[in-house]
Write a protein that holds these residues in place. Structure first.
Motif, mmCIF file in Angstrom:
data_model
loop_
_atom_site.group_PDB
_atom_site.id
_atom_site.type_symbol
_atom_site.label_atom_id
_atom_site.label_comp_id
_atom_site.label_asym_id
_atom_site.label_seq_id
_atom_site.Cartn_x
_atom_site.Cartn_y
_atom_site.Cartn_z
ATOM 1 N N PHE A 81 7.269 68.269 55.305
ATOM 2 C CA PHE A 81 6.861 67.579 56.526
ATOM 3 C C PHE A 81 6.109 68.494 57.492
ATOM 4 O O PHE A 81 5.490 68.021 58.443
ATOM 5 C CB PHE A 81 8.080 67.002 57.246
ATOM 6 C CG PHE A 81 8.769 65.907 56.488
ATOM 7 C CD1 PHE A 81 8.148 64.689 56.270
ATOM 8 C CD2 PHE A 81 10.051 66.102 55.980
ATOM 9 C CE1 PHE A 81 8.788 63.680 55.579
ATOM 10 C CE2 PHE A 81 10.701 65.092 55.288
ATOM 11 C CZ PHE A 81 10.063 63.879 55.079
ATOM 12 N N PHE A 82 6.172 69.799 57.258
ATOM 13 C CA PHE A 82 5.603 70.749 58.216
ATOM 14 C C PHE A 82 4.413 71.527 57.666
ATOM 15 O O PHE A 82 3.738 72.228 58.426
ATOM 16 C CB PHE A 82 6.680 71.735 58.670
ATOM 17 C CG PHE A 82 7.912 71.071 59.194
ATOM 18 C CD1 PHE A 82 7.915 70.470 60.436
ATOM 19 C CD2 PHE A 82 9.074 71.016 58.441
ATOM 20 C CE1 PHE A 82 9.043 69.835 60.936
ATOM 21 C CE2 PHE A 82 10.213 70.393 58.926
ATOM 22 C CZ PHE A 82 10.189 69.800 60.173
ATOM 23 N N MET A 83 4.142 71.438 56.381
ATOM 24 C CA MET A 83 3.039 72.170 55.776
ATOM 25 C C MET A 83 1.985 71.176 55.311
ATOM 26 O O MET A 83 2.281 70.249 54.546
ATOM 27 C CB MET A 83 3.537 73.023 54.602
ATOM 28 C CG MET A 83 4.576 74.051 55.029
ATOM 29 S SD MET A 83 5.205 75.070 53.655
ATOM 30 C CE MET A 83 3.757 76.062 53.301
ATOM 31 N N LYS A 84 0.759 71.341 55.774
ATOM 32 C CA LYS A 84 -0.298 70.371 55.488
ATOM 33 C C LYS A 84 -0.834 70.494 54.064
ATOM 34 O O LYS A 84 -1.135 69.497 53.415
ATOM 35 C CB LYS A 84 -1.446 70.546 56.483
ATOM 36 C CG LYS A 84 -1.066 70.201 57.922
ATOM 37 C CD LYS A 84 -2.267 70.343 58.843
ATOM 38 C CE LYS A 84 -1.893 69.967 60.269
ATOM 39 N NZ LYS A 84 -3.058 70.091 61.183
ATOM 40 N N ASP A 85 -0.994 71.715 53.598
ATOM 41 C CA ASP A 85 -1.611 71.936 52.303
ATOM 42 C C ASP A 85 -0.592 72.420 51.282
ATOM 43 O O ASP A 85 0.604 72.442 51.539
ATOM 44 C CB ASP A 85 -2.743 72.969 52.443
ATOM 45 C CG ASP A 85 -3.796 72.521 53.459
ATOM 46 O OD1 ASP A 85 -4.183 71.341 53.402
ATOM 47 O OD2 ASP A 85 -4.188 73.350 54.289
ATOM 48 N N ASP A 86 -1.110 72.822 50.108
ATOM 49 C CA ASP A 86 -0.232 73.401 49.097
ATOM 50 C C ASP A 86 0.420 74.667 49.643
ATOM 51 O O ASP A 86 -0.114 75.343 50.530
ATOM 52 C CB ASP A 86 -1.040 73.786 47.850
ATOM 53 C CG ASP A 86 -1.640 72.565 47.171
ATOM 54 O OD1 ASP A 86 -1.273 71.445 47.559
ATOM 55 O OD2 ASP A 86 -2.480 72.747 46.266
ATOM 56 N N MET A 87 1.572 74.988 49.078
ATOM 57 C CA MET A 87 2.213 76.234 49.455
ATOM 58 C C MET A 87 1.342 77.400 49.002
ATOM 59 O O MET A 87 0.920 77.450 47.846
ATOM 60 C CB MET A 87 3.602 76.349 48.803
ATOM 61 C CG MET A 87 4.335 77.632 49.170
ATOM 62 S SD MET A 87 5.968 77.710 48.402
ATOM 63 C CE MET A 87 6.794 76.376 49.268
#
Length: 259
Positions: free
Chosen positions: A23-29
């Protein structure tokens, strides 16, 4: 009872917290972060296997003299063999791979990825259950605080594991909520496995040294077969080495200070 409930639930909460990263990261890790987290998880599991499982297994068998290593050796090999068998017979897909392993099936990629994670989490649940069961024997070999230390260590390594599961699912086109739910449910087998071992503790008392080593073998199988290869491929492998060192030392310190 409060301590037991805490030891059972904390690892699952760790997975849930990690899965919530979606929920807090827009892209791939980022690859460097994934490598570091895989290394960290490996370090925690290796340290827990040695300090919290294999050593207590041999301590419990001290009355066997020089043969006190036998239950640990037998249990360890059985744990490795069982995970190898499960890995061979279960269709599953590992993160970052397009080719599934195990027998052919018509399962979706999401289902096979979830199965791969379940295989990873089964031995962790067993480890928590068997250390709690051993602590309930009187705390001579594993104390209640020692069991909580194992639970806390596994919970810490479950945080990156939950993120490593949910993030690729979102990147593959899944919704954030679906990715979160699947990532969270991947950890549900841990408390289930732990409770099963605890309920059978009275029947399993004579073989607890074997079960401790069994859990260690199963956990190290996951580390050697899956985590370390994934952490070592491609760039940033040095970060996985650093992560391993940090995870190992953290788990070792927790076990000694709280045990």
């Amino acid at each position: 009872m409060t301590s037991i409930a805490l030891a059972l639930l904390v690892p699952f909460l760790g997975t849930t917290l990690g899965a919530a990263f979606v929920f807090f990261m827009k892209d791939d890790m980022p690859a460097y972060l994934q490598k570091a987290l895989l290394g960290f998880a490996s370090g925690v599991m290796v340290a827990a296997s040695v300090w919290s499982l294999l050593i207590p297994s041999m301590d419990m068998s001290a009355d066997l003299g020089k043969w006190q290593v036998l239950p640990a050796a037998v249990g360890f090999l059985c744990g490795m063999g069982t995970l190898l068998l499960i890995d061979t017979l279960t269709p599953h897909l590992h993160i970052g791979n397009d080719q599934p392993e195990g027998p052919k099936s018509h399962l979706s990629k999401t289902a096979m990825l979830a199965l791969a994670v379940t295989i990873h989490n089964v031995p962790e649940g067993m480890a928590v259950g068997v250390v709690i069961a051993t602590a309930l024997q009187g705390g001579e070999w594993v104390t209640t605080t020692g069991a909580i230390a194992v639970s806390l260590g596994i919970a810490i390594q479950n945080i990156p594991e939950g993120a490593i599961i949910s993030m690729p699912m979102k990147a593959a086109g899944g919704s954030r909520m679906k990715s979160f739910v699947i990532g969270t449910l991947s950890g549900a087998v841990e408390p289930i496995g732990a409770i099963t071992v605890i309920l059978l503790a009275s029947l399993l008392t004579p073989i607890l040294p074997y079960l401790l080593a069994f859990a260690a073998g199963a956990m190290l199988y996951v580390v050697i077969e899956e985590l370390i290869p994934e952490a070592s491929e491609g760039e940033h492998s040095n970060l996985s080495t650093i992560g391993f060192a940090v995870g190992f030392v953290l788990m070792m310190v927790l076990d000694v200070l709280l045990g």
